[in-house]
Design a protein around this motif. Structure first.
Motif, short mmCIF file in Angstrom:
data_model
loop_
_atom_site.label_atom_id
_atom_site.label_comp_id
_atom_site.label_asym_id
_atom_site.label_seq_id
_atom_site.Cartn_x
_atom_site.Cartn_y
_atom_site.Cartn_z
N PRO A 1 0.80 -1.24 0.00
CA PRO A 1 0.00 0.00 0.00
C PRO A 1 0.82 1.28 0.00
CG PRO A 1 -0.34 -1.26 2.03
CD PRO A 1 0.45 -2.13 1.12
N LYS A 2 2.07 1.19 0.52
CA LYS A 2 2.89 2.42 0.52
C LYS A 2 3.24 2.84 -0.90
CE LYS A 2 4.84 2.62 5.10
NZ LYS A 2 5.29 1.43 5.83
N ILE A 3 3.29 1.86 -1.81
CA ILE A 3 3.60 2.19 -3.21
C ILE A 3 2.33 2.40 -4.02
CG2 ILE A 3 4.65 1.31 -5.36
CD1 ILE A 3 6.64 -0.22 -3.58
N TYR A 4 1.37 1.47 -3.82
CA TYR A 4 0.20 1.47 -4.72
C TYR A 4 -1.06 2.05 -4.10
CZ TYR A 4 3.30 -1.52 -7.42
OH TYR A 4 4.38 -2.01 -8.13
N GLY A 5 -1.03 2.37 -2.79
CA GLY A 5 -2.20 2.96 -2.15
C GLY A 5 -3.14 1.92 -1.56
N ASN A 6 -4.23 2.40 -0.96
CA ASN A 6 -5.17 1.51 -0.27
C ASN A 6 -6.38 1.15 -1.12
OD1 ASN A 6 -3.86 1.32 2.36
ND2 ASN A 6 -4.25 3.52 2.46
N GLU A 7 -6.51 1.79 -2.26
CA GLU A 7 -7.68 1.51 -3.09
C GLU A 7 -7.53 0.18 -3.81
OE1 GLU A 7 -9.59 5.55 -4.60
OE2 GLU A 7 -7.41 5.53 -4.78
N THR A 8 -8.67 -0.47 -4.04
CA THR A 8 -8.66 -1.83 -4.59
C THR A 8 -8.76 -1.81 -6.12
OG1 THR A 8 -11.06 -1.96 -4.52
CG2 THR A 8 -9.88 -2.66 -2.52
N TYR A 9 -8.65 -3.01 -6.70
CA TYR A 9 -8.83 -3.12 -8.16
C TYR A 9 -10.25 -2.72 -8.56
CZ TYR A 9 -9.04 -4.84 -12.89
OH TYR A 9 -9.22 -4.90 -14.25
N ALA A 10 -11.22 -3.07 -7.70
CA ALA A 10 -12.61 -2.67 -7.99
C ALA A 10 -12.73 -1.14 -8.01
CB ALA A 10 -13.56 -3.27 -6.96
N ASP A 11 -12.00 -0.48 -7.09
CA ASP A 11 -11.99 1.00 -7.08
C ASP A 11 -11.39 1.53 -8.38
OD1 ASP A 11 -13.05 1.12 -4.47
OD2 ASP A 11 -11.05 1.07 -3.55
N LEU A 12 -10.32 0.88 -8.84
CA LEU A 12 -9.69 1.31 -10.09
C LEU A 12 -10.68 1.16 -11.26
CD1 LEU A 12 -7.33 2.20 -11.93
CD2 LEU A 12 -6.55 -0.18 -11.95
N CYS A 13 -11.38 0.02 -11.30
CA CYS A 13 -12.34 -0.21 -12.38
C CYS A 13 -13.43 0.86 -12.36
CB CYS A 13 -12.98 -1.60 -12.26
SG CYS A 13 -11.79 -2.92 -12.57
N ARG A 14 -13.92 1.18 -11.16
CA ARG A 14 -14.97 2.22 -11.03
C ARG A 14 -14.43 3.56 -11.53
NH1 ARG A 14 -15.82 1.88 -5.71
NH2 ARG A 14 -16.33 -0.29 -5.97
N PHE A 15 -13.19 3.87 -11.12
CA PHE A 15 -12.59 5.15 -11.54
C PHE A 15 -12.47 5.21 -13.06
CE2 PHE A 15 -8.94 7.59 -12.93
CZ PHE A 15 -9.16 8.82 -12.32
N VAL A 16 -12.01 4.12 -13.67
CA VAL A 16 -11.83 4.10 -15.13
C VAL A 16 -13.19 4.21 -15.83
CG1 VAL A 16 -11.07 2.66 -17.09
CG2 VAL A 16 -9.64 2.83 -15.05
N GLU A 17 -14.20 3.49 -15.30
CA GLU A 17 -15.54 3.55 -15.91
C GLU A 17 -16.13 4.95 -15.81
OE1 GLU A 17 -17.33 0.34 -13.78
OE2 GLU A 17 -16.63 -1.15 -15.25
N ASP A 18 -15.99 5.58 -14.62
CA ASP A 18 -16.54 6.94 -14.44
C ASP A 18 -15.81 7.94 -15.34
OD1 ASP A 18 -18.21 5.87 -12.56
OD2 ASP A 18 -17.17 6.71 -10.81
N SER A 19 -14.48 7.82 -15.42
CA SER A 19 -13.70 8.74 -16.25
C SER A 19 -14.08 8.57 -17.72
CB SER A 19 -12.20 8.48 -16.11
OG SER A 19 -11.81 8.55 -14.78
N ALA A 20 -14.27 7.32 -18.14
CA ALA A 20 -14.64 7.05 -19.54
C ALA A 20 -15.99 7.68 -19.85
CB ALA A 20 -14.67 5.55 -19.79
N ALA A 21 -16.92 7.55 -18.91
CA ALA A 21 -18.26 8.13 -19.12
C ALA A 21 -18.15 9.65 -19.25
CB ALA A 21 -19.19 7.74 -17.97
N GLU A 22 -17.33 10.27 -18.38
CA GLU A 22 -17.15 11.73 -18.45
C GLU A 22 -16.53 12.16 -19.78
OE1 GLU A 22 -14.85 13.09 -15.07
OE2 GLU A 22 -16.34 12.16 -13.75
N LEU A 23 -15.57 11.35 -20.27
CA LEU A 23 -14.88 11.68 -21.52
C LEU A 23 -15.71 11.32 -22.75
CD1 LEU A 23 -11.33 10.32 -20.56
CD2 LEU A 23 -11.84 12.71 -21.12
#
Ligand code: DQA
Length: 146
Positions: free
Chosen positions: A19-41
């Motif tokens: 977590p010190k390198i990659y953070g506390n957020e999970t792969y599911a959080d990453l997927c949500r972030f990518v999906e939300d960003s794609a929708a915005e773009l």
């Protein structure tokens, strides 16, 4: 524009993994972030994650004729995989390489990136935001297939 977002080995362990390198957020959080960003773009995306080099090569090959761009974090295969480099060259789909961490400020073996030889852009050290920037770059610089 249709973008395939590919994540390589151990990225499914985000949250638990170093977590010190990659953070506390999970792969599911990453997927949500990518999906939300794609929708915005306003871009269409598909997400794919595998721990297996051959599965990543297969997915890149299957993208031919279907996707207009690829965002790829090959994870550890970045530093070893000529097969992933060759697959990206074979399909000739504009690809952006993303790394959560700054690979150039870490161990020396991480300073080598095979996909960087074919990718149109490399983004590193920007955590999840790098994926959003990668999709934006593809949208602004490449047109969808006719
Ligand atoms: C990584 C960096 C790689 O060196 C490492 O093997 C990973 C993740 C990153 O996103 O920072 O698994 O690609």
């Amino acid at each position: 524009m249709k973008i395939l977002v590919i994540n390589g080995p151990n990225l499914n362990m985000l949250g638990l993994r170093e977590p010190k390198i990659y953070g506390n957020e999970t792969y599911a959080d990453l997927c949500r972030f990518v999906e939300d960003s794609a929708a915005e773009l306003g871009v269409e995306i598909e997400l794919f994650q595998s721990n297996h080099e051959g599965a990543l090569v297969d997915r890149i090959q299957e993208a031919y004729g279907v996707f207009d761009g690829i965002v790829i974090n090959p994870a550890a295969y970045t530093h070893t995989s000529v097969a992933i480099l060759d697959a990206l060259k074979a399909v000739a789909i504009p690809a952006v390489e993303v790394h959560l961490s700054n690979i150039y400020e870490r161990e020396e073996f991480r300073h080598v990136s095979y996909p960087a030889l074919v990718c149109v852009k490399s983004i590193y050290g920007k955590h999840f935001e790098g994926y959003r920037e990668a999709m934006e770059f593809l949208k602004e610089n490449y047109s969808p297939r006719a």
